[in-house]
Enzyme design. Structure first.
Site, mmCIF file in Angstrom:
data_model
loop_
_atom_site.group_PDB
_atom_site.id
_atom_site.type_symbol
_atom_site.label_atom_id
_atom_site.label_comp_id
_atom_site.label_asym_id
_atom_site.label_seq_id
_atom_site.Cartn_x
_atom_site.Cartn_y
_atom_site.Cartn_z
ATOM 1 N N SER A 308 -54.897 126.972 -29.956
ATOM 2 C CA SER A 308 -55.647 127.124 -31.203
ATOM 3 C C SER A 308 -57.010 126.461 -31.110
ATOM 4 C CB SER A 308 -54.869 126.497 -32.360
ATOM 5 O OG SER A 308 -54.862 125.077 -32.229
ATOM 6 N N VAL A 311 -56.746 122.530 -31.708
ATOM 7 C CA VAL A 311 -56.335 121.726 -30.556
ATOM 8 C C VAL A 311 -57.381 121.813 -29.449
ATOM 9 C CG1 VAL A 311 -54.523 121.367 -28.835
ATOM 10 C CG2 VAL A 311 -53.912 122.050 -31.160
ATOM 11 N N GLY A 312 -58.019 122.969 -29.318
ATOM 12 C CA GLY A 312 -59.068 123.122 -28.314
ATOM 13 C C GLY A 312 -60.193 122.115 -28.488
ATOM 14 N N GLU A 329 -59.516 129.101 -23.994
ATOM 15 C CA GLU A 329 -59.163 130.439 -24.503
ATOM 16 C C GLU A 329 -58.401 130.189 -25.790
ATOM 17 O OE1 GLU A 329 -57.404 133.268 -25.902
ATOM 18 O OE2 GLU A 329 -55.943 133.044 -24.290
ATOM 19 N N CYS A 363 -52.635 136.450 -28.269
ATOM 20 C CA CYS A 363 -54.033 136.009 -28.403
ATOM 21 C C CYS A 363 -54.941 137.183 -28.729
ATOM 22 C CB CYS A 363 -54.498 135.329 -27.107
ATOM 23 S SG CYS A 363 -53.573 133.844 -26.683
#
Length: 612
Positions: A308, A311-312, A329, A363
């Site tokens: 997500s 969190v990225g 990604e 995704c």
């Protein structure tokens, strides 16, 4: 060297192929005009020699065996059923509990690794990597061929493991786990060496006596943090690229799907061991947030994260402390555009697959359908019939099912909040729209059709990641209005455009701000593994896949060497330290000689240089 009984048979098949090619030469050359016969025969002979050299010199790939546990070997297992997916059990400190999201059966447990455990795993990978970095591309291909042979001949086991750990159907597992992994392996085996070969660059007139090239060297240790949606492929994906680029790889799997990781690890390590290489090249990390944080903060050379945007951002912040490069990604909100000249009946199978594969946990799945006004009603009618016909249930049960389970319990709440918000703001709920209580305690959300959606609703802007088809009407069949809505979200991963006019569809695709587009198709970008995969905006940055992804796991080094030892760079006397009074004029003349816009200016510069 460990060779299974297969090599002798493989060599016999290779020799037979060469013999068959040689026997076919006269037939191939029949009818060639006399003047071209000699050249044709020579070319065919050279081709046959090349084929023979490749086939007969290639070391065969050994076959491997991976032992199975009871839950890996059987569709039906005897295991306790729980009402709640509680990853932590107070009676089992330091361990994570694993569950089948379809049945809520407890599958076992894995370590909740500490930062010290993670550091030790990284150290083992680091120690194994130098020897691997010295291997040839031929040897690395042999390892990957061993993996490909095993994956392609153990589809049932892989699908069972994927279904049990992530709730997906067998068909979804074949498409999303097995097929993609096989194609990734095939593509890297076929093209990897070419992509990582030194790439020569033009040196330019100033350095005409030099050769300039970029070489791609192993980075060291690659850390990958994999999401929960494709438990087989997401494990293997960066292991394949990382190993071929000469690196060791440490894989952190999701806490929600940790049970299958050991099965994947055993297979990868078996392939390494069977080909004579250190199994410690690939390490596994399991655990909660602390273990992931420790991996990002550890002694790694690059981090590849899929997950997500929220969190990225944490991953990027953690990696910034050591300036560790990252590939992100992240989420997607991919549009699926149906123009007024497209046939709703023709595109419906694509839309259904795009929305409901893996229960929408993709995704680059279809998150928004934009149906032009002229075909909107027809599309909605067809969609309603198709969605109502979907069968949901345990993918390892006796009944055939179309849609499996969700993986993360919290996702049920997220989807419900988005659907409820849309309905409250005027969207029509035609099918589904709630948790499937009949399949409780399994984590199932009903296949859902939501129409008359607009961009005031959260579901048009936020990632659903669930089995919900969201349909937006494009007023006036307007391309401009469609593009405005499509590009209005924070995401930019993939897109699909359908029109009977290919040129128009291509023009629309070109104007969508995203990392990937398909015209009159859906999702096939990922089956072309020679293409890079990734997005823009909140969907992340950098790429994996293709030459870009493989090179991204390398140290990209620029090298300049002399073309000949008889021609080396010397510094003219006027430019040597200490600089003479003629140094400035000489330097200006050098610039004029190479870059002056007219011949007279270059001639004056040449004279200055000659008389300095």
């Amino acid at each position: 060297r460990r060779h299974a009984p297969r090599p002798a048979r493989q060599q016999q098949r290779d020799q037979a192929a060469v013999a068959a090619a040689s026997m076919a030469l006269p037939e191939l050359l029949a009818g060639v005009p006399a003047p071209g016969l000699v050249l044709g025969a020579l070319a065919a002979l050279l081709l046959a020699v090349r084929i023979a050299t490749v086939l007969l010199s290639r070391r065969p790939a050994p076959r491997i065996t991976v032992s199975l546990t009871e839950a890996e070997a059987n569709d039906v297992i005897d295991a306790p059923v729980h009402e709640v997916m509680a990853l932590q059990d107070p009676s089992r400190p330091g361990m994570l509990q694993c569950f089948d999201p379809s049945t809520m059966q407890r599958l076992g447990e894995v370590p909740d690794m500490t930062p010290e455990d993670v550091d030790a795993a990284i150290a083992r990978a680091r120690a194994a990597q130098p020897a691997w970095a010295k291997t040839s591309f031929a040897e690395r291909r042999r390892v990957l061929r061993t993996m490909l042979d095993w994956v392609s001949t153990h589809q049932k086991e892989l699908c069972r493991v994927a279904s049990r750990d992530s709730g997906k159907t067998k068909v979804d597992a074949i498409f999303g786990e097995v097929l993609t992994t096989c194609e990734k392996l095939r593509c890297v085996i076929a093209n990897g060496e070419q992509w990582l070969a030194p790439e020569y660059r033009p040196a330019g007139p100033l350095m005409m006596h030099k050769n300039a090239y970029v070489e791609y060297r192993p980075l060291g240790v690659i850390a990958t943090i994999a999401p929960f949606n494709y438990v087989v492929h997401n494990f293997w994906n960066h292991v394949i690229s990382g190993l071929f680029a000469g690196n060791a790889v440490v894989v952190k799997v999701s806490e929600w799907t940790s049970w299958s990781a050991d099965f994947n690890l055993r297979a990868v390590r078996a392939a390494l061991a069977a080909t004579g290489h250190d199994p410690e090249l690939v390490q596994l990390v399991t655990g909660l947030v602390a273990s992931g944080k420790a991996l990002v903060d550890g002694d790694v050379d690059k981090v590849v994260f899929t997950g997500s945007p929220e969190v990225g951002r944490h991953v990027m912040a953690g990696a910034s402390k050591h300036l560790t490069p990252v590939i992100l990604e992240l989420g997607g909100k991919d549009p699926f555009i149906v123009c007024e000249d497209a046939s709703p009946a023709a595109v419906m199978p694509m839309a259904m697959r795009g929305v409901f594969q893996n229960a929408g946990q993709n995704c680059c799945g279809v998150e928004r359908v934009y149906a032009y006004a002229s075909v909107y009603d027809e599309f909605v009618d067809l969609a309603e019939r198709n969605v109502r016909a979907l069968v949901q249930g345990n993918p390892l049960g006796a009944q055939r099912v179309d849609v499996g389970a969700m993986i993360m319990p919290r996702q049920l709440e997220i989807i419900q909040e988005l659907v409820d918000d849309a309905v409250a703001k005027g969207a029509r709920l035609l099918v589904g729209g709630k948790r499937n209580a009949a399949l409780a305690p399994g984590i199932f959300y009903e296949p859902t059709l939501l129409v008359d959606v607009d961009h005031t609703m959260r579901i048009a802007n936020e990632e659903v990641f669930g089995p919900v088809m969201t349909v937006v009407r494009v007023p006036g069949d307007s391309d401009e209005e469609c593009l405005r809505m499509v590009n209005s979200t924070a995401y930019g991963l993939g897109s699909a455009v359908f029109s009977n006019n290919d040129a128009r569809a291509t023009r629309l695709a070109e104007r969508i701000r995203c990392g990937m587009s398909t015209v009159n198709d859906f999702g096939v970008n990922y089956l072309v593994q020679a293409l890079p995969f990734g997005g823009v905006k909140a969907s992340g940055f950098d790429r994996f896949g293709g030459p870009e992804g493989l090179r991204g796991l390398c140290l990209q080094k620029s090298v300049v060497v002399d073309k000949s030892s008889f021609m080396r760079t010397t510094i003219p006397a006027p430019l040597q330290y200490p600089i003479t009074s003629k140094g400035g004029d000489f330097a200006e003349a050098m610039v004029g000689l190479f870059y002056s816009p007219d011949l007279s200016g270059r001639a004056r510069s040449l004279w200055t240089l000659a008389t300095a």
